[in-house]
Write a protein that holds these residues in place. Structure first.
Motif, PDB file in Angstrom:
ATOM      1  N   UNK A  65     -34.993  62.051  66.590  1.00 34.96           N
ATOM      2  CA  UNK A  65     -33.815  61.901  65.723  1.00 34.96           C
ATOM      3  C   UNK A  65     -34.167  61.136  64.453  1.00 34.96           C
ATOM      4  N   UNK A  66     -35.066  60.170  64.560  1.00 30.15           N
ATOM      5  CA  UNK A  66     -35.496  59.403  63.386  1.00 30.15           C
ATOM      6  C   UNK A  66     -36.191  60.323  62.372  1.00 30.15           C
ATOM      7  N   UNK A  67     -37.018  61.215  62.863  1.00 26.74           N
ATOM      8  CA  UNK A  67     -37.695  62.167  61.973  1.00 26.74           C
ATOM      9  C   UNK A  67     -36.659  63.052  61.278  1.00 26.74           C
ATOM     10  N   UNK A  68     -35.721  63.574  62.052  1.00 28.04           N
ATOM     11  CA  UNK A  68     -34.659  64.404  61.470  1.00 28.04           C
ATOM     12  C   UNK A  68     -33.817  63.604  60.468  1.00 28.04           C
ATOM     13  N   UNK A  69     -33.549  62.352  60.823  1.00 26.22           N
ATOM     14  CA  UNK A  69     -32.738  61.488  59.964  1.00 26.22           C
ATOM     15  C   UNK A  69     -33.358  61.352  58.583  1.00 26.22           C
ATOM     16  N   UNK A  70     -34.648  61.057  58.520  1.00 29.38           N
ATOM     17  CA  UNK A  70     -35.281  60.850  57.212  1.00 29.38           C
ATOM     18  C   UNK A  70     -35.377  62.135  56.412  1.00 29.38           C
ATOM     19  N   UNK A  71     -35.516  63.253  57.096  1.00 28.99           N
ATOM     20  CA  UNK A  71     -35.493  64.536  56.401  1.00 28.99           C
ATOM     21  C   UNK A  71     -34.113  64.771  55.778  1.00 28.99           C
ATOM     22  N   UNK A  72     -33.071  64.545  56.557  1.00 32.01           N
ATOM     23  CA  UNK A  72     -31.706  64.694  56.052  1.00 32.01           C
ATOM     24  C   UNK A  72     -31.403  63.672  54.956  1.00 32.01           C
ATOM     25  N   UNK A  73     -31.894  62.471  55.120  1.00 26.44           N
ATOM     26  CA  UNK A  73     -31.668  61.417  54.131  1.00 26.44           C
ATOM     27  C   UNK A  73     -32.286  61.812  52.789  1.00 26.44           C
ATOM     28  N   UNK A  74     -33.502  62.317  52.817  1.00 26.82           N
ATOM     29  CA  UNK A  74     -34.156  62.732  51.575  1.00 26.82           C
ATOM     30  C   UNK A  74     -33.405  63.876  50.898  1.00 26.82           C
ATOM     31  N   UNK A  75     -32.888  64.821  51.700  1.00 22.99           N
ATOM     32  CA  UNK A  75     -32.084  65.905  51.136  1.00 22.99           C
ATOM     33  C   UNK A  75     -30.827  65.358  50.473  1.00 22.99           C
ATOM     34  N   UNK A  76     -30.173  64.395  51.128  1.00 20.45           N
ATOM     35  CA  UNK A  76     -28.971  63.787  50.544  1.00 20.45           C
ATOM     36  C   UNK A  76     -29.283  63.075  49.236  1.00 20.45           C
ATOM     37  N   UNK A  77     -30.386  62.348  49.204  1.00 20.48           N
ATOM     38  CA  UNK A  77     -30.771  61.625  47.981  1.00 20.48           C
ATOM     39  C   UNK A  77     -30.985  62.605  46.829  1.00 20.48           C
ATOM     40  N   UNK A  78     -31.724  63.668  47.083  1.00 20.87           N
ATOM     41  CA  UNK A  78     -31.995  64.651  46.031  1.00 20.87           C
ATOM     42  C   UNK A  78     -30.717  65.360  45.583  1.00 20.87           C
ATOM     43  N   UNK A  79     -29.865  65.712  46.527  1.00 20.04           N
ATOM     44  CA  UNK A  79     -28.607  66.369  46.185  1.00 20.04           C
ATOM     45  C   UNK A  79     -27.709  65.441  45.372  1.00 20.04           C
TER      46      UNK A  79
END
Length: 99
Positions: A65-79
């Motif tokens: 979940x931590x790996x998925x979290x940081x992937x989603x977090x980076x997408x949110x930051x870029x968006x």
């Protein structure tokens, strides 16, 4: 929404003589405030979801979940950055039109 968070905006809008400029500026500020609030809610939901997933104490699940979290977090930051830049670009274009 922006007027509720920043009560000085109506005062500033009275000081700006050009109705077209002031309304566009107030709309832009309102859009930016709403954008920032929406981003904050998205980040909070993402962290809360991670916390819930890791609260069970199951380390492999938490790790995945931590790996998925940081992937989603980076997408949110870029968006969020793209949306913020679009608001700034709109302000710049409008100022250039008015001037």
């Amino acid at each position: 929404m922006a007027n509720a968070l920043f009560p000085v905006l109506p005062v500033l809008s009275q000081a700006i003589p050009a109705q077209k400029v002031q309304q566009h500026w107030l709309d832009g500020v309102n859009n930016l405030v709403n954008l920032e609030l929406e981003a904050a809610m998205e980040y909070n939901q993402l962290w809360f979801s991670l916390w819930q997933d890791c609260a069970s104490g199951d380390q492999p699940v938490c790790h995945d979940r931590m790996i998925d979290h940081w992937s989603e977090h980076n997408k949110l930051v870029l968006d969020h950055q793209k949306r913020r830049e679009a608001v700034y670009k709109g302000w710049k274009e409008h100022i250039e039109e008015v001037l």
